[in-house]
Design a protein around this motif. Structure first.
Motif, PDB file in Angstrom:
ATOM      1  N   SER A 177      36.223  33.850  29.691  1.00 15.62           N
ATOM      2  CA  SER A 177      36.534  33.585  30.960  1.00 15.62           C
ATOM      3  C   SER A 177      35.979  33.326  32.237  1.00 15.62           C
ATOM      4  O   SER A 177      35.935  31.731  32.349  1.00 15.62           O
ATOM      5  N   LEU A 178      35.172  33.905  31.790  1.00 22.40           N
ATOM      6  CA  LEU A 178      33.801  33.861  33.321  1.00 22.40           C
ATOM      7  C   LEU A 178      33.009  32.724  32.885  1.00 22.40           C
ATOM      8  O   LEU A 178      32.836  31.291  33.534  1.00 22.40           O
ATOM      9  N   ALA A 179      32.477  32.612  31.454  1.00 27.66           N
ATOM     10  CA  ALA A 179      31.982  31.957  30.962  1.00 27.66           C
ATOM     11  C   ALA A 179      32.385  30.454  30.812  1.00 27.66           C
ATOM     12  O   ALA A 179      31.668  28.894  31.111  1.00 27.66           O
ATOM     13  N   LEU A 180      33.677  30.412  30.400  1.00 29.04           N
ATOM     14  CA  LEU A 180      34.686  29.244  30.556  1.00 29.04           C
ATOM     15  C   LEU A 180      34.289  28.173  31.840  1.00 29.04           C
ATOM     16  O   LEU A 180      34.436  27.311  31.987  1.00 29.04           O
ATOM     17  N   LEU A 181      34.754  29.423  33.154  1.00 30.52           N
ATOM     18  CA  LEU A 181      34.624  28.851  34.042  1.00 30.52           C
ATOM     19  C   LEU A 181      33.209  27.987  34.383  1.00 30.52           C
ATOM     20  O   LEU A 181      34.020  26.476  34.612  1.00 30.52           O
ATOM     21  N   PHE A 182      32.196  28.663  33.879  1.00 31.77           N
ATOM     22  CA  PHE A 182      31.147  27.989  34.982  1.00 31.77           C
ATOM     23  C   PHE A 182      30.887  26.863  33.943  1.00 31.77           C
ATOM     24  O   PHE A 182      30.244  25.433  34.442  1.00 31.77           O
ATOM     25  N   ALA A 183      31.123  26.761  32.515  1.00 36.63           N
ATOM     26  CA  ALA A 183      31.283  25.515  31.763  1.00 36.63           C
ATOM     27  C   ALA A 183      31.754  24.106  31.982  1.00 36.63           C
ATOM     28  O   ALA A 183      31.112  23.293  31.879  1.00 36.63           O
ATOM     29  N   TRP A 241      29.427  16.574  35.218  1.00 34.67           N
ATOM     30  CA  TRP A 241      28.279  16.095  34.851  1.00 34.67           C
ATOM     31  C   TRP A 241      26.613  16.600  34.749  1.00 34.67           C
ATOM     32  O   TRP A 241      25.645  15.769  34.679  1.00 34.67           O
ATOM     33  N   SER A 242      27.030  17.709  34.641  1.00 34.34           N
ATOM     34  CA  SER A 242      25.425  18.647  34.615  1.00 34.34           C
ATOM     35  C   SER A 242      26.232  19.796  34.148  1.00 34.34           C
ATOM     36  O   SER A 242      24.522  20.614  33.854  1.00 34.34           O
ATOM     37  N   GLY A 243      27.290  20.354  33.658  1.00 33.35           N
ATOM     38  CA  GLY A 243      26.997  21.377  33.091  1.00 33.35           C
ATOM     39  C   GLY A 243      27.076  21.118  31.017  1.00 33.35           C
ATOM     40  O   GLY A 243      26.598  20.282  30.410  1.00 33.35           O
ATOM     41  N   PRO A 244      27.767  22.289  30.192  1.00 30.15           N
ATOM     42  CA  PRO A 244      27.620  21.807  28.956  1.00 30.15           C
ATOM     43  C   PRO A 244      29.119  21.120  28.936  1.00 30.15           C
ATOM     44  O   PRO A 244      28.969  20.135  27.252  1.00 30.15           O
ATOM     45  N   PHE A 245      29.675  20.915  29.109  1.00 25.20           N
ATOM     46  CA  PHE A 245      31.027  19.897  28.466  1.00 25.20           C
ATOM     47  C   PHE A 245      30.699  18.902  29.563  1.00 25.20           C
ATOM     48  O   PHE A 245      31.403  17.884  30.920  1.00 25.20           O
ATOM     49  N   ILE A 246      29.758  17.328  29.392  1.00 22.35           N
ATOM     50  CA  ILE A 246      29.114  16.547  30.358  1.00 22.35           C
ATOM     51  C   ILE A 246      30.480  15.528  29.561  1.00 22.35           C
ATOM     52  O   ILE A 246      31.087  15.082  28.172  1.00 22.35           O
ATOM     53  N   SER A 290      42.564  24.901  37.797  1.00 26.97           N
ATOM     54  CA  SER A 290      41.627  23.869  38.326  1.00 26.97           C
ATOM     55  C   SER A 290      41.033  23.134  37.623  1.00 26.97           C
ATOM     56  O   SER A 290      40.951  21.765  38.103  1.00 26.97           O
ATOM     57  N   GLU A 291      39.796  23.699  37.548  1.00 23.00           N
ATOM     58  CA  GLU A 291      38.786  22.913  36.820  1.00 23.00           C
ATOM     59  C   GLU A 291      38.766  22.200  35.674  1.00 23.00           C
ATOM     60  O   GLU A 291      38.118  21.133  35.630  1.00 23.00           O
ATOM     61  N   ALA A 292      39.456  22.400  34.316  1.00 24.49           N
ATOM     62  CA  ALA A 292      40.304  21.626  33.584  1.00 24.49           C
ATOM     63  C   ALA A 292      40.856  19.953  34.737  1.00 24.49           C
ATOM     64  O   ALA A 292      40.873  19.341  33.484  1.00 24.49           O
TER      65      ALA A 292
END
Length: 265
Positions: free
Chosen positions: A227-233, A238-243, A68-70
């Motif tokens: 997995s949890l780190a990737l989820l939050f990233a 617009w404000s996380g590691p992957f802008i 979903s997040e991807a």
């Protein structure tokens, strides 16, 4: 939860891995400390059947959430492309005969530059209330509508200008709305709890093993932590590691500066 999704990727990875390994170690030590000696034989009998259930639960939650997040990140990139396409249509519409091109191109360039500089990351991206950007889009609106209202421009060209301007503002509102979106807290809590429960259960299985043998649960803890780190990233484009990339808008800005839309003149 915004403060968590806005952390750098390295911090997220190190933090969640550390937490996962800490839970695994605490589970191993905790069983030794809390379970009476006469009941320790029952620990593997209880923990072993739980492993497939906990593993499947975490895998399903993680797969659904990460997919979903991807998809949301790809949708965010699509919104930026749509905004760039709308800006391009407006820039071309401003080159129509009898239209004063320069005021519109100048206002459009200023608006896009303010968007990229002031409204792309953090709280400003989600609120959409940056004063400089608001003034820039107001100037652009006035320039476009003033040209569209001139009788010599004609109805077809005037309509094209207004419709193109509406597309720019609509795509901006869609981007701001997408930037304000957040992952439901209960969903995240469920995923985190299922992952930590899986790690704790793994730690309980090896409470009698030597330290070297107990290192086998590091693999489970690492998978859950990453997995949890990737989820939050992935959760905050617009404000996380992957802008989300602003290159489509940067291209339009460059074209406006170089005179691409009016033939390089």
């Amino acid at each position: 939860m915004g403060w968590l999704t806005s952390l750098p990727a390295v911090v997220l990875v190190v933090g969640w891995l550390s937490l996962a390994l800490l839970v695994a170690a605490a589970a191993r030590i905790g069983v030794r400390a809390l379970v009476p000696v006469e009941e320790r034989d029952r620990v593997p009998q209880i923990a072993t059947p739980l492993m497939p259930t906990l593993g499947a639960a975490f895998a399903i939650f993680a797969a659904l959430t990460l997919a979903s997040e991807a998809g949301y990140l790809r949708a965010a990139e699509g919104l930026v492309s749509d905004e760039a396409a709308a800006a391009s249509r407006l820039a071309w519409a401003a080159t129509s005969p009898r239209v004063h091109t320069k005021p519109i191109h100048t206002a459009l360039r200023e608006y896009l530059q303010n968007t990229r500089a002031r409204e792309w990351e953090g709280a400003a991206a989600a609120s959409g209330d940056d004063a400089a950007t608001a003034r820039a889009i107001a100037r652009l609106e006035r320039s476009v509508r003033a040209e569209a209202a001139r009788p010599e421009v004609g109805t077809p060209t005037g309509t094209e200008l207004v419709v193109s301007m509406d597309a720019v503002t609509s795509s901006r509102r869609a981007r701001v709305a997408a930037a304000s979106r957040d992952v439901p807290a209960l969903y995240v809590v469920t995923l985190v709890v299922s992952g930590l429960a899986l790690i704790a259960n793994s730690g309980a299985l090896v409470f009698r093993s030597s330290l070297r043998t107990s290192l086998l649960i590091v693999g489970v803890a690492s998978v859950v932590g990453l997995s949890l780190a990737l989820l939050f990233a992935l959760s905050a484009p617009w404000s996380g590691p992957f802008i989300v990339s602003g290159r489509p808008l940067d291209t339009i800005i460059g074209n406006l500066q170089s005179g691409f839309f009016d033939g390089g003149t």
